[in-house]
Motif scaffolding. Structure first.
Motif, short mmCIF file in Angstrom:
data_model
loop_
_atom_site.label_atom_id
_atom_site.label_comp_id
_atom_site.label_asym_id
_atom_site.label_seq_id
_atom_site.Cartn_x
_atom_site.Cartn_y
_atom_site.Cartn_z
N LEU A 56 0.81 -1.21 0.00
CA LEU A 56 0.00 0.00 0.00
C LEU A 56 0.84 1.26 0.00
O LEU A 56 0.32 2.35 0.02
N ARG A 81 -3.91 -7.23 -3.99
CA ARG A 81 -4.81 -6.61 -3.00
C ARG A 81 -6.23 -7.15 -3.09
O ARG A 81 -7.00 -7.03 -2.14
N SER A 85 -7.21 -8.11 2.73
CA SER A 85 -7.88 -6.88 3.13
C SER A 85 -7.31 -6.41 4.45
O SER A 85 -6.55 -7.13 5.10
N MET A 86 -7.63 -5.18 4.77
CA MET A 86 -6.97 -4.57 5.93
C MET A 86 -7.94 -3.72 6.74
O MET A 86 -8.83 -3.10 6.19
N PHE A 88 -7.88 -0.68 9.71
CA PHE A 88 -6.99 0.30 10.33
C PHE A 88 -7.44 0.61 11.75
O PHE A 88 -8.50 0.20 12.20
N GLU A 90 -8.43 3.56 12.85
CA GLU A 90 -9.70 4.27 12.78
C GLU A 90 -10.61 3.46 11.87
O GLU A 90 -10.14 2.84 10.93
N LEU A 92 -12.64 4.33 9.52
CA LEU A 92 -12.62 4.81 8.14
C LEU A 92 -13.82 4.32 7.34
O LEU A 92 -13.68 3.80 6.24
N GLY A 105 -16.43 -3.71 -0.59
CA GLY A 105 -15.37 -4.52 -1.17
C GLY A 105 -15.90 -5.49 -2.21
O GLY A 105 -15.26 -5.75 -3.24
N ARG A 152 -16.54 -5.35 7.09
CA ARG A 152 -16.25 -4.93 5.72
C ARG A 152 -15.00 -5.65 5.19
O ARG A 152 -14.96 -6.07 4.04
N ALA A 153 -14.00 -5.79 6.05
CA ALA A 153 -12.77 -6.46 5.63
C ALA A 153 -12.96 -7.97 5.50
O ALA A 153 -12.38 -8.60 4.62
N ASP A 164 -4.39 -3.40 11.78
CA ASP A 164 -3.43 -2.44 12.32
C ASP A 164 -4.01 -1.78 13.57
O ASP A 164 -4.72 -0.80 13.48
#
Lengths: 363, 232
Positions: A56, A81, A85-86, A88, A90, A92, A105, A152-153, A164
């Motif tokens: 990324l 990618r 998936s990721m 974070f 926050e 977001l 996604g 979502r991920a 993360d």
């Protein structure tokens, strides 16, 4: 369910920032189905490593291999990618409903509407947020928002999921409930997970393997038990909650039982180190037992010292007691024991710990 | 005092009887400024997005130029468009000076920096990690840009309002490049100026009421959309 073929492999990963080497990972292998934690203090390079592993950001050198295929060579970063998936720190979330967020996604992948709906509803259910489906993502609490972000991920059914510090901005009860759900989903779905955190308890709870990172380098790689009980150096020791770290010199070695001199006091530990070597002794606070100074020495523990209580710090279930025995010792004691001992600052106590409770590191 | 009351009364009679000439002027104004706004949105959003999402040397200078151009005086735009479209000017071969096309051109030039500037600001307001999050969910670069535009849609609506508001009310450029030709390039603002100078206050008042109402209704609609979106 851990196979031998790494699903993800990083080789010679380096990130330079303003002329300094910020991250340097010669080799990192992640295996199919494992939950790997990256722990380290803030600014150690965990997030940077995750972003590099996800391809990324561009400013890194080295190779990333996904199932043996080099990203950027055998497969494009975009194709890679689509497999991962990721999440974070926050959430977001997009300014849309919870449903649309979790579907995003799948929509990028142009999944047909019916399948998309089925997967989204199923994923919402997994994270206990089915009732929020039509709610706006702007009207959620912090915990709910992070659940949506996780859902979502997960909805894209990734081969590897990168997390993360997803819990670091949540309050304790919310965090606990969320970790419980995440743990269950990770075990159920057997998704390979790479999880960055500065909280050792989160790492312990979720992972099969722990990697400790400090100043951009991997300092230890092992099972949670290994890292917690046998830290490889002073930094790892203090990071994983070893409160007492003492330096000394080996003065005697009798068939694996060492005598180490620490500020003139003799302590016994288990190991095989040559006499005269400088060593560091690590003692976990829960392994140090406190009892009244008048009581007789407990026989099973080889190391017993008398000290003065210098500080008592209350915590939720226990109290952290700082002792000065001519060298510092830190012990955890339950609230009940603290009351029965009548611990106050300045009082005298005996502290003992077994030779096997001392983890010894050669320096 | 009588002058004003008389003017207002006559203005309302013109409005309610749907005076042919007043209606034509209104429709032309809407068309010209509407098309100019659409053009400026297409160019401004694309350019603004490109500036906001890419790092390149001189980015700050470009952004400051765009921001300065947001306040471009319409007369200056009118002057340069006139020079370019003049019979032996660089674009004289087009032969569009003193046509509605010339007004559209001038108004597009006025509105584009406004839309661009607001787009850049809107995109830069989004959290930096949002881009990474979108890519991490498997979006292509185009899908990512589309998501970012969707995320900043409220600010983009503001850009549309500001652009349209800027051009429907400007006069300098319209009168210079359009020439206020009756039934051809006469728009609400140029007509108001002319009628005022002729002393026809009734018509001038009627025209300015229409101008106000137009600006109000269009902003009302956009505000409704914005508020509904914002509280959803």
């Amino acid at each position: 369910m851990i196979s031998n073929m790494p699903i993800l492999e990083a080789q010679d990963l380096c990130v330079d920032r303003s002329g300094l080497r910020f991250l340097n990972v010669p080799i990192l292998k992640v295996f199919q189905g494992e939950v790997l934690s990256l722990i380290g203090p803030n600014g150690a390079g965990k997030s940077t490593l995750l972003l590099a592993l996800c391809h990324l950001f561009r400013n890194f050198s080295g190779h990333i291999l996904f199932k043996g295929m080099e990203v950027g060579n055998d497969i494009t970063p975009f194709e890679y990618r689509r497999q991962i998936s990721m999440v974070f720190q926050e959430p977001l979330l997009f300014n849309a409903t919870v449903f649309d967020n979790v579907a995003s996604g799948l929509r990028f992948r142009r999944l047909d509407k019916n399948r998309c709906k089925k997967i989204v509803l199923n994923t919402l259910d997994r994270f206990g947020i089915a009732h929020l489906s039509s709610r706006s993502a702007r009207a959620l609490s912090g915990g709910e928002a992070q659940r949506v972000s996780l859902a979502r991920a997960f909805a894209v059914e990734p081969q590897i999921i990168f997390l993360d510090e997803p819990f670091s901005s949540l309050d304790a009860p919310t965090k606990d409930a969320l970790i419980e759900d995440l743990e269950r989903n990770l075990r159920d779905l057997k998704i390979t997970t790479i999880f960055a955190t500065h909280d050792r308890n989160e790492a312990l709870r979720l992972s099969d393997r722990v990697i400790v990172i400090n100043q951009g380098e991997i300092v230890q790689d092992g099972t949670p038990e290994e890292v917690m009980n046998y830290p490889c150096n002073e930094f790892v020791a203090s990071f994983v909650g070893v409160e007492t770290v003492l330096s000394g010199i080996v003065v005697k070695n009798e068939a694996g039982v060492l005598t180490v001199s620490v500020s003139g006091f003799h302590m016994e530990a288990v190991g095989d180190i040559t006499i005269g070597c400088k060593v560091v002794l690590c003692i976990r606070p829960e392994d140090i037992i406190l009892y009244p100074a008048s009581q007789d020495t407990q026989s099973s523990a080889r190391n017993t010292f008398t000290g003065i209580v210098t500080r008592v710090v209350p915590s939720n279930f226990y109290q952290k007691v700082y002792l000065n025995c001519g060298f510092p010792l830190v012990s955890y004691i339950t609230n009940a024991s603290a009351r029965s001992l009548g611990i106050t600052e300045g009082m005298e106590l005996k502290a003992s710990f077994k030779a096997t409770s001392v983890h010894i590191i050669e320096t | 005092m009588e002058l004003i009351i008389d003017g207002i009364l006559k203005a309302f009679s013109l409005l309610f009887t749907l005076d042919r000439e007043v209606l034509d002027i209104t429709i032309l104004s809407l068309k010209v400024s509407g098309i100019a706004t659409i053009i400026s949105v297409i160019i401004g959003v694309s350019v603004g997005t490109t500036i906001a999402l890419n790092e390149f040397p001189g980015k700050r200078i470009i952004v400051s130029l765009v921001n300065t151009a947001m306040g471009l005086p319409p007369v200056v735009v009118g002057l340069f468009v006139t020079i370019f479209l003049w019979r032996n000017g660089p674009l004289g071969f087009l032969g569009i000076l003193y046509t509605p096309y010339a007004i559209i051109l001038a108004q597009s030039i006025i509105a584009t920096p406004i839309v661009t500037g607001i787009t850049v600001a809107a995109m830069q307001q989004l959290p930096k990690k949002l881009r990474l999050q979108i890519l991490a969910l498997g979006a292509s670069r185009l899908q990512m840009v589309w998501m970012l535009l969707k995320e900043s849609r409220l600010s983009l609506l503001a850009a549309v309002m500001a652009g349209f508001g800027g051009v429907i009310s400007e006069i300098g450029a319209s009168i210079m490049v359009g020439g206020n030709i009756k039934g051809y390039t006469r728009v609400l603002t140029t007509a108001t100026v002319m009628e005022t100078s002729k002393g026809n206050f009734d018509i001038a008042i009627a025209l300015s009421i229409i101008l106000l109402l137009l600006a109000y209704f269009i902003n009302l609609i956009l505000t409704f959309i914005q508020q509904r979106e914002g509280t959803r």
